[in-house]
Write a protein that holds these residues in place. Structure first.
Motif, short mmCIF file in Angstrom:
data_model
loop_
_atom_site.label_atom_id
_atom_site.label_comp_id
_atom_site.label_asym_id
_atom_site.label_seq_id
_atom_site.Cartn_x
_atom_site.Cartn_y
_atom_site.Cartn_z
N ALA A 134 -22.62 -54.93 -15.17
CA ALA A 134 -21.37 -54.24 -15.52
C ALA A 134 -21.57 -52.73 -15.57
CB ALA A 134 -20.86 -54.75 -16.87
N LEU A 135 -22.72 -52.29 -16.09
CA LEU A 135 -23.01 -50.86 -16.13
C LEU A 135 -23.16 -50.29 -14.72
CD1 LEU A 135 -25.57 -50.67 -19.10
CD2 LEU A 135 -23.20 -49.86 -19.08
N GLY A 136 -23.76 -51.07 -13.82
CA GLY A 136 -23.89 -50.64 -12.43
C GLY A 136 -22.54 -50.47 -11.77
N ILE A 137 -21.62 -51.37 -12.07
CA ILE A 137 -20.27 -51.26 -11.52
C ILE A 137 -19.55 -50.04 -12.10
CG2 ILE A 137 -17.99 -52.37 -11.45
CD1 ILE A 137 -19.41 -55.06 -11.42
N ALA A 138 -19.68 -49.85 -13.41
CA ALA A 138 -19.00 -48.73 -14.07
C ALA A 138 -19.50 -47.39 -13.53
CB ALA A 138 -19.22 -48.80 -15.57
N ALA A 139 -20.77 -47.33 -13.11
CA ALA A 139 -21.36 -46.07 -12.65
C ALA A 139 -20.63 -45.51 -11.44
CB ALA A 139 -22.84 -46.27 -12.34
N TRP A 140 -20.08 -46.39 -10.58
CA TRP A 140 -19.33 -45.89 -9.43
C TRP A 140 -17.83 -46.11 -9.57
CZ3 TRP A 140 -16.19 -49.34 -7.05
CH2 TRP A 140 -16.49 -50.70 -7.18
N LEU A 141 -17.41 -47.15 -10.31
CA LEU A 141 -15.99 -47.46 -10.39
C LEU A 141 -15.21 -46.41 -11.18
CD1 LEU A 141 -13.66 -49.37 -9.83
CD2 LEU A 141 -14.33 -50.70 -11.85
N ILE A 142 -15.77 -45.95 -12.28
CA ILE A 142 -15.06 -44.95 -13.09
C ILE A 142 -14.87 -43.64 -12.32
CG2 ILE A 142 -15.19 -43.53 -15.18
CD1 ILE A 142 -16.52 -45.91 -16.57
N PRO A 143 -15.91 -43.05 -11.74
CA PRO A 143 -15.68 -41.83 -10.94
C PRO A 143 -14.75 -42.05 -9.76
CG PRO A 143 -18.02 -42.10 -11.43
CD PRO A 143 -17.35 -43.38 -11.83
N ALA A 144 -14.88 -43.20 -9.08
CA ALA A 144 -14.01 -43.48 -7.93
C ALA A 144 -12.55 -43.61 -8.35
CB ALA A 144 -14.48 -44.75 -7.22
N SER A 145 -12.31 -44.24 -9.49
CA SER A 145 -10.94 -44.39 -9.99
C SER A 145 -10.34 -43.04 -10.35
CB SER A 145 -10.92 -45.32 -11.21
OG SER A 145 -11.37 -46.61 -10.87
N ILE A 146 -11.14 -42.21 -11.01
CA ILE A 146 -10.65 -40.88 -11.39
C ILE A 146 -10.35 -40.03 -10.15
CG2 ILE A 146 -11.30 -38.71 -12.52
CD1 ILE A 146 -12.93 -40.38 -14.51
N ALA A 147 -11.24 -40.11 -9.16
CA ALA A 147 -11.08 -39.30 -7.95
C ALA A 147 -9.86 -39.71 -7.13
CB ALA A 147 -12.34 -39.41 -7.09
N THR A 148 -9.45 -40.97 -7.23
CA THR A 148 -8.30 -41.45 -6.45
C THR A 148 -7.00 -41.44 -7.22
OG1 THR A 148 -8.95 -43.72 -7.05
CG2 THR A 148 -9.68 -42.89 -4.90
N GLY A 207 -6.60 -42.51 -10.66
CA GLY A 207 -6.52 -43.40 -11.79
C GLY A 207 -6.81 -44.84 -11.42
N PRO A 208 -7.12 -45.68 -12.42
CA PRO A 208 -7.48 -47.09 -12.16
C PRO A 208 -6.40 -47.87 -11.44
CG PRO A 208 -8.05 -46.44 -14.41
CD PRO A 208 -7.24 -45.32 -13.84
N GLU A 209 -5.12 -47.63 -11.79
CA GLU A 209 -4.05 -48.40 -11.17
C GLU A 209 -3.96 -48.12 -9.68
OE1 GLU A 209 -0.34 -47.93 -13.13
OE2 GLU A 209 -1.06 -48.68 -15.08
N ILE A 210 -4.07 -46.85 -9.31
CA ILE A 210 -4.00 -46.49 -7.89
C ILE A 210 -5.18 -47.07 -7.14
CG2 ILE A 210 -4.07 -44.57 -6.26
CD1 ILE A 210 -2.57 -42.90 -8.30
N TYR A 211 -6.37 -46.97 -7.74
CA TYR A 211 -7.56 -47.51 -7.08
C TYR A 211 -7.46 -49.02 -6.93
CZ TYR A 211 -12.45 -48.31 -5.92
OH TYR A 211 -13.60 -48.69 -5.28
N TRP A 212 -7.01 -49.69 -7.98
CA TRP A 212 -6.87 -51.14 -7.93
C TRP A 212 -5.84 -51.56 -6.88
CZ3 TRP A 212 -9.25 -55.43 -9.05
CH2 TRP A 212 -8.55 -56.62 -9.11
N SER A 213 -4.72 -50.83 -6.84
CA SER A 213 -3.67 -51.14 -5.87
C SER A 213 -4.19 -50.99 -4.44
CB SER A 213 -2.47 -50.23 -6.10
OG SER A 213 -1.47 -50.45 -5.12
N ALA A 214 -4.95 -49.92 -4.19
CA ALA A 214 -5.51 -49.72 -2.85
C ALA A 214 -6.50 -50.81 -2.49
CB ALA A 214 -6.18 -48.34 -2.78
N THR A 215 -7.31 -51.22 -3.46
CA THR A 215 -8.30 -52.27 -3.21
C THR A 215 -7.63 -53.60 -2.91
OG1 THR A 215 -9.88 -51.17 -4.68
CG2 THR A 215 -10.29 -53.48 -4.17
N VAL A 216 -6.64 -53.96 -3.73
CA VAL A 216 -5.91 -55.21 -3.51
C VAL A 216 -5.20 -55.18 -2.16
CG1 VAL A 216 -4.01 -56.65 -4.33
CG2 VAL A 216 -5.67 -55.71 -5.96
N GLY A 217 -4.63 -54.03 -1.82
CA GLY A 217 -3.95 -53.90 -0.53
C GLY A 217 -4.88 -54.13 0.63
N GLN A 218 -6.11 -53.66 0.51
CA GLN A 218 -7.11 -53.88 1.56
C GLN A 218 -7.40 -55.36 1.74
OE1 GLN A 218 -9.25 -53.61 4.45
NE2 GLN A 218 -9.41 -51.53 3.64
N PHE A 219 -7.57 -56.08 0.63
CA PHE A 219 -7.84 -57.51 0.72
C PHE A 219 -6.62 -58.26 1.26
CE2 PHE A 219 -11.43 -56.51 -2.00
CZ PHE A 219 -12.38 -57.43 -1.59
#
Length: 378
Positions: free
Chosen positions: A98-112, A114-126
């Motif tokens: 979980a810490l390994g995931i947080a190390a990249w997920l938190i910065p990536a979410s902020i850069a894009t 926020g979490p909702e936008i990042y999650w929406s983009a990820t779900v859209g890709q799938f």
């Protein structure tokens, strides 16, 4: 631990020169194998190894998600085969993961944004993948004929990953049969080789990985098979064990190198050449700088390599075809990578291509010209 010489794989050579995340994902696979295979005697060392493995597995999810499946399945197999599972060990591994995931997920979410936008983009890709028949089984009416064709394509791709064969040579069934003749010996030798304590759980994890690939991802993309390049390295010791005399063994090693590495030399050189999409856009800029280009395959490339140009997807509706015809009537040069647009045939001006084994996407780019300008020399 005996480390695999994955550099012997043709696929490894080819992918190492491409600007894609697949080779980056392999860093986590190899790194995980090195850390997980390290010998520890003290409890503190075992704890540090579990934490490191969890962090690497979590980080890998940010590189290539399907790589994480391979790592986690392999890790579970190694853990269950080596010693009884302890709840404390599992909790430590999960927390580190979980810490390994947080190390990249938190910065990536902020850069894009926020979490909702990042999650929406990820779900859209799938969702995009799952809804396309050529990509995922989940987006296709499943028939026996479809499944057979997909199985043959996967086996064919495996054969080319282990020992490249030309993608367009012979019928798919014959290529798949040849692919099996290439794959099976590598798997058998790796299973029986000196590194079997590592290779066997990895081969089983690879089978799970291939099942995921078969269901969810394009089976023609050889880069997805990059993790299997390790199997070639593990197979070497099992293969050489067949030969007792040093001279014969040396000759056998030369033969193996010829089968695995030599074919790559003819392909790796092509990595220095301009890719077909870029070469196609260079031709457009040099010869038809005022043209409008209709091409779904080159539209995204054009945004970077031809920012001042106008590139659109091929017309699909009647309204778009009306606009296409108006553009033709204006006398403006009209180009497309499709030979036929809105019922009209184009004149082929130039073709840019490279071996599809290097990168199967956009390996063949023809340029067709439409309208009055199509009658003039290229």
């Amino acid at each position: 631990m005996r480390h695999p010489h994955h550099g012997a794989s043709p696929l490894f050579w080819l992918q190492s020169g491409l600007a894609l995340t697949d080779m980056f994902g392999m860093v986590f696979v190899v790194g995980f194998l090195l850390v997980e295979g390290a010998t520890t005697t003290a409890p503190r060392g075992a704890l540090a190894k579990r934490i490191a493995c969890g962090l690497i597995a979590g980080l890998s999810l940010g590189a290539r998600p399907h790589i994480t499946l391979l790592i986690v399945v392999y890790w579970c197999l190694r853990a269950t085969w080596s010693r009884p599972i302890e709840v404390g060990h599992v909790l430590t591994a999960v927390l580190a993961f979980a810490l390994g995931i947080a190390a990249w997920l938190i910065p990536a979410s902020i850069a894009t944004g926020g979490p909702e936008i990042y999650w929406s983009a990820t779900v859209g890709q799938f969702e995009w993948r799952f809804g396309r028949p050529g990509v995922s089984v989940l987006g296709t009416p499943i028939t026996g004929q479809y499944l057979l064709a997909r199985v043959l394509s996967l086996i064919d791709s495996l054969g080319q990953a282990f020992g490249p064969m030309h993608l367009t040579t012979s019928h798919i069934a014959r290529r798949a049969a040849l692919g099996l003749l290439i794959i099976v010996p590598y798997v058998v030798f790796a299973w029986r080789g000196a590194s079997k304590s590592i290779a066997r759980p990895y081969l089983i994890a690879s089978a799970v990985y291939l099942l995921m690939l078969f269901i969810m991802l394009p089976v023609r993309h050889l880069r997805y098979l990059l993790p299997l390049s390790l199997v070639i390295g593990w197979s070497v010791s099992g293969y050489l064990a067949l030969f007792r005399r040093p001279v014969v063994r040396a000759f056998a090693l030369v033969v193996l190198a010829a089968v695995t590495v030599l074919p790559s030399f003819f392909l790796v050189g092509a990595l220095s050449k301009v890719p077909p999409p870029v070469a196609g856009l260079d031709w457009v800029k040099a010869n038809r700088p005022t043209a409008i280009l209709y091409s779904g395959s080159l539209r995204r490339h054009a945004a970077f390599y031809w920012p001042k140009g106008e590139a659109l997807s091929e017309p699909k509706t009647e309204a778009e075809c009306d606009q296409f015809r108006k553009t033709l009537a204006s006398g403006r040069p009209v180009l497309s990578t499709s030979s036929k647009v809105c019922g009209m045939e184009g004149v082929k001006r130039v073709v840019f291509k490279r071996d599809a084994r290097i990168h199967d996407k956009h390996h063949y780019i023809p340029i067709f010209e439409f309208g009055k300008s199509a009658g003039s020399p290229g």
